[in-house]
Design an enzyme around this catalytic site. Structure first.
Site, PDB file in Angstrom:
ATOM      1  N   SER A   1       4.703 -59.691 -29.684  1.00 23.37           N
ATOM      2  CA  SER A   1       6.138 -60.141 -28.609  1.00 23.37           C
ATOM      3  C   SER A   1       7.321 -59.217 -29.009  1.00 23.37           C
ATOM      4  CB  SER A   1       6.207 -61.524 -28.752  1.00 23.37           C
ATOM      5  OG  SER A   1       7.077 -62.093 -29.930  1.00 23.37           O
ATOM      6  N   ASP A   2       8.183 -58.871 -28.356  1.00 22.26           N
ATOM      7  CA  ASP A   2       9.493 -58.788 -28.588  1.00 22.26           C
ATOM      8  C   ASP A   2      10.096 -59.716 -29.256  1.00 22.26           C
ATOM      9  OD1 ASP A   2      11.596 -57.082 -29.208  1.00 22.26           O
ATOM     10  OD2 ASP A   2      11.928 -56.329 -27.345  1.00 22.26           O
ATOM     11  N   TRP A   3      11.309 -59.418 -29.895  1.00 22.65           N
ATOM     12  CA  TRP A   3      11.961 -60.637 -30.958  1.00 22.65           C
ATOM     13  C   TRP A   3      12.622 -61.782 -29.798  1.00 22.65           C
ATOM     14  CZ3 TRP A   3      15.011 -59.934 -35.565  1.00 22.65           C
ATOM     15  CH2 TRP A   3      15.957 -60.602 -36.072  1.00 22.65           C
TER      16      TRP A   3
END
Ligand code: BGC
Ligand code: BGC
Length: 723
Positions: A268-270
């Site tokens: 996932s992104d941050w």
């Protein structure tokens, strides 16, 4: 199953559910024993609320820096981890690790795939000796809106060109043998998918488009990276058809894994898993965790939904444990591919780090790539500069190291060659006058007086202008994309001296250049050129290198045109139709339809002429490609490189087709007076597109092939596809 894979399965069989889930969590370096900032858990990290068990079992680390730190963390970890599973270290090595190359948008403008690959190879080498295993690159989001700050991270507005660069970067980062070649790192293509199309150019905002447009324009570059063997994919913060990418089952299970067969690690992104709550598709962390694991996210970066809720979701039967096992398997397989089970320290080597990082050879390539990435937008007889003329270098970027751009990893402004230092390498200091004139967004009377003083001494004024690097990049969006007012004032005031003026621009997006282009005699778009920036620009300004960069993103006439891109549709009332009426046309009343500088545009110190454009045949069949050729002659006085471009238009389709689509390009070097024949092969496959039923096929009928130096000034040749 291979023997190697069998080994992983037996490890997984020994793991407890808690141990497995912890593999799916990515924590920032300060959580770990041995980290330089050990225990400094502040800001969003504090919300992670992880206990010692999770850290001990966790699978990967974000943003450790330097061989020593990585070795220390890994060593401490292996002492504590029950099954001795090594950590993966990941970082944002985007356009260089410590030797910083031009920003990706600038690299795009080089149209030089070999050098782009080389830059990624060097970045990988510096990162790997410093202990990094995975880089969060390449970013291949297609971009059409320069208000969005992250256009700086992309190679531009064209799906074909972006795909070529995606492949080049993946090859450069990964090489062909990650297991044994420890000078390479695994790549992670991002941000899947279509993060580059937020409405209004505002970061993280709604993305909304048809599946056809998604497939036709936005997906090809991610697909190209995956076809090149990219090991990882990162999700986008944004929505795809109303569902955040991070929880989008169709996007990731059906398309990415099913249709494309991607079996690497998906991260996932941050914080993006938890962001499904404010997006409004998850009521709480538990539901966010549920949606992300169902959609196929293997690693949750920096939000706590998996560690807090996956165990219970499995225990109450909501999530099948095999989903967890599969995710763990993919993560362990990446560790295995990187050779971490045999050597958990991999490339990390403090001694080599000293020799390799920022070495002469790397700086040389950075300088070469920077010279090829700058784009000469205007030149009315003033460039190249003459060495016997006095120069006033004026502007906030005259003596400024903020030329590395966003995401410059461990690059330091102090190590960057400033423009003033670059010019000093070329001319006698007594011929060089320097003044700031103003700061980037403010200015004082005293600064102006100094500028006036310097300008009066000189024969020619070189202005060093631009945006500071926080004005682009993530969350760096602007609604007004002109240079800050104070800099436009500086230009206008200096203009009154009636001296030749050259503007060198440092910025992370296409700008509205009114107040610049109309005021000065030459404009060199330098973007953020990286560590060797000042030296490279000096090479260009004095003609020791000849500009050859061409824009890969249109420069709008003004912000009201945005999005403006070359591969648009014609509309039913095109302005240039032979039967066009006076009023009822697709047009603005106050500005032209065309951008100020089109895709593919860039000048040189020499001139090129295009002649004898020809097709090998007027007919193409699926079996018989046609060849498009053109003679290109250097009609000027110096050697120069030219990017010869091929576009195609499908005149009548099942759905509306773009007015032009890039299908090929060749970068050639020509000596003065030299002519080269450039030939492109065009096949039926290249004419395929997504029809109304989303079938990917071509249409029999009329096509136009265009060749030329940019997307506007082309020679048209008509042919038919016969099926
Ligand atoms: C960015 C990503 C980046 C990640 C890790 C996020 O905010 O969107 O591009 O890779 O942070 O630093
Ligand atoms: C306009 C219509 C209008 C018609 C007749 C067209 O060009 O699009 O809205 O009704 O002319 O005047």
């Amino acid at each position: 199953m291979t023997e190697q894979e069998q080994k992983l399965v037996s490890i997984i069989q020994k793991m407890t559910l808690e141990e497995k889930i912890a593999q799916l969590v990515q924590l920032a370096a300060p959580f770990f024993e041995g980290a330089t900032n050990e225990g400094q858990i502040t800001g969003p990290m504090a919300a992670m609320k992880v206990n010692e068990d999770v850290v001990r079992n966790s699978g990967s680390v974000l943003g450790a820096s330097g061989a020593r730190e990585v070795i220390n963390i890994q060593r401490a970890h292996l002492k504590k981890n029950r099954l001795g599973i090594p950590l993966l270290f990941m970082a944002d090595v985007i356009h260089g690790y410590k030797t910083i190359f031009p920003v990706p948008l600038a690299i795009g403008c080089s149209w030089d795939l070999e050098l782009a690959e080389k830059s990624a190879e060097i970045a990988a080498k510096e990162a790997s000796v410093s202990g990094v295993h995975v880089t969060f690159a390449p970013m291949v989001d297609l971009v059409r809106d320069p208000r969005w700050g992250r256009v700086v991270e992309s190679t531009g507005e064209d799906p074909y060109l972006n795909s070529q660069f995606a492949r080049a970067f993946v090859r450069g980062f990964q090489g062909t043998d990650l297991q044994n070649d420890h000078d390479r790192v695994a790549a992670c293509v991002k941000h899947f998918a279509a993060y580059g199309a937020p409405e209004g150019g505002r970061d993280y905002n709604t993305v909304n488009m048809s599946e056809r447009q998604l497939r036709e324009s936005y997906l090809p570059a991610y697909k190209a990276a995956i076809d090149e063997g990219c090991e990882m994919v990162m999700t986008a913060f944004t929505t795809v058809d109303g569902i955040p990418a991070t929880g989008n089952k169709w996007l990731m299970r059906d398309l990415l894994r099913g249709e494309w067969g991607f079996d690497g690690v998906l991260i996932s992104d941050w914080g993006a898993v938890k962001e499904m709550i404010p997006h409004g598709v998850a009521a709480d962390e538990r539901e966010a965790a549920y949606k992300a694991i169902q959609a196929g996210v293997d690693i949750e970066m920096m939000s706590p939904c998996y560690i807090h809720h996956l165990k219970q979701l499995v225990e109450d039967g909501s999530v099948d444990e095999t989903l967890i096992d599969e995710a763990v398997f993919r993560i362990l397989r990446l560790k295995q591919k990187l050779g971490l089970f045999e050597n958990p320290y991999r490339g990390a080597d403090e001694k080599r780090e000293q020799e390799v990082v920022l070495c002469e050879e790397h700086r040389r390539v950075a300088r070469e790539l920077a010279t090829k990435s700058c784009v000469l937008l205007k030149n009315e007889g003033v460039l190249p500069l003459k060495r016997d003329k006095k120069i006033a270098l004026i502007g906030p970027f005259a003596q400024n190291g903020d030329i590395l751009g966003p995401w410059s990893c461990l690059g330091s402004k102090d190590e960057a060659i400033q423009l003033y230092d670059g010019l000093k390498m070329k001319v006698d200091p007594s011929y060089l006058f320097v003044a700031k004139g103003c700061d980037i967004e403010t200015g004082t009377g005293e600064q102006w007086n100094e500028a006036l003083h310097a300008a009066r001494e000189a024969d020619v004024i070189v202005l060093a202008l631009g945006e500071h690097s926080d004005m682009s990049g993530e969350a760096g969006c602007r609604a007004d994309i002109r240079l800050p007012e104070i800099q436009l004032e500086l230009i206008a005031k200096l203009k009154q001296l009636n001296k030749p003026m050259v503007a060198v621009l440092f910025n992370g997006r296409p700008l509205d250049l009114h107040g610049v282009v109309d005021q000065v005699d030459a404009v060199l778009e330098a973007w953020y050129p990286g560590t060797e920036g000042g030296a490279a620009i000096a090479d260009l300004l004095f003609g020791d290198a000849n500009p050859s960069g061409k824009l890969t993103m249109s420069f709008p006439y003004s912000v009201g045109q945005i999005p403006v891109y070359y591969n648009c549709f014609n509309t039913g009332r095109p302005k240039d139709a032979p039967d066009a009426q006076e009023r009822y046309l697709s047009q603005y009343l106050d500005i032209p339809n065309e951008p100020l500088f089109p895709f593919g545009f860039g000048l040189s110190y020499t001139t090129f002429s295009y002649s004898d454009a020809a097709l090998s045949s007027d007919y193409m069949t699926p079996e018989q490609p046609i060849y498009v050729s053109v003679n290109v002659t250097n009609t000027g006085k110096v050697a120069g490189e030219e990017v010869v471009q091929l576009y195609v238009r499908d005149v009548t389709g099942d759905v509306v087709r773009p007015v032009k689509e890039l299908k090929g390009f060749q970068k050639i070097l020509l000596q003065p007076g030299e002519t080269k024949k450039v030939t492109f092969t065009l096949t039926e496959e290249q004419l395929r597109y997504y029809h109304s039923d989303l079938q990917f096929t071509s249409d029999a009928g009329t096509f136009v092939a265009y060749v030329g130096p940019n997307s506007r000034d082309v020679i048209a040749l008509t042919f038919k596809l016969v099926k």
